[in-house]
Design a protein around this motif. Structure first.
Motif, PDB file in Angstrom:
ATOM      1  N   GLY A  91       0.793  -1.225   0.000  1.00  0.00           N
ATOM      2  CA  GLY A  91       0.000   0.000   0.000  1.00  0.00           C
ATOM      3  C   GLY A  91       0.825   1.275   0.000  1.00  0.00           C
TER       4      GLY A  91
ATOM      5  N   LYS B  75       0.621   5.832   2.677  1.00  0.00           N
ATOM      6  CA  LYS B  75      -0.504   4.908   2.476  1.00  0.00           C
ATOM      7  C   LYS B  75      -1.802   5.672   2.278  1.00  0.00           C
ATOM      8  N   SER B  76      -1.993   6.703   3.059  1.00  0.00           N
ATOM      9  CA  SER B  76      -3.191   7.526   2.930  1.00  0.00           C
ATOM     10  C   SER B  76      -3.225   8.238   1.574  1.00  0.00           C
TER      11      SER B  76
ATOM     12  N   SER C 225      -4.082   5.740  -1.187  1.00  0.00           N
ATOM     13  CA  SER C 225      -5.516   5.449  -1.175  1.00  0.00           C
ATOM     14  C   SER C 225      -6.315   6.575  -1.821  1.00  0.00           C
ATOM     15  N   THR C 226      -5.951   7.808  -1.503  1.00  0.00           N
ATOM     16  CA  THR C 226      -6.628   8.966  -2.070  1.00  0.00           C
ATOM     17  C   THR C 226      -6.436   9.047  -3.583  1.00  0.00           C
TER      18      THR C 226
ATOM     19  N   GLU D  53      -5.679   6.605  -5.696  1.00  0.00           N
ATOM     20  CA  GLU D  53      -6.389   5.513  -6.367  1.00  0.00           C
ATOM     21  C   GLU D  53      -7.900   5.736  -6.365  1.00  0.00           C
TER      22      GLU D  53
END
Length: 79
Positions: free
Chosen positions: A29, A66-67, A70-71, A73
């Motif tokens: 991730g 990781k955050s 995620s954002t 994607e």
């Protein structure tokens, strides 16, 4: 806005890592997942690569990365 797609050799050159390292980072991730370009071809949107590289240069922690991943994607295809 025109967005280029970077292929794996470009990614390896930009980040200075191995192929296996990129895919391990994706699994963990910490790197954005590639997008399918065809049956056997993938690539990474250059704007996402630039954002991720800037975050790494800025010294963001793994949790922050990781955050961000995620954002990035989640925002694909919403523009």
């Amino acid at each position: 806005m025109l967005n280029n797609v970077k292929r794996l050799p470009d990614i390896l050159s930009i980040f200075g890592v191995s192929r296996s390292h990129v895919y391990q980072q994706v699994k963990d991730g910490l790197f954005i997942k590639p997008i399918k370009l065809g049956k056997r071809a993938v690539g990474w949107p250059s704007n996402e690569i630039s954002t991720l590289l800037s975050a790494r240069i800025a010294g963001q922690s793994n949790e922050q990365i990781k955050s961000l991943v995620s954002t990035l994607e989640a925002s694909r295809g919403q523009s």
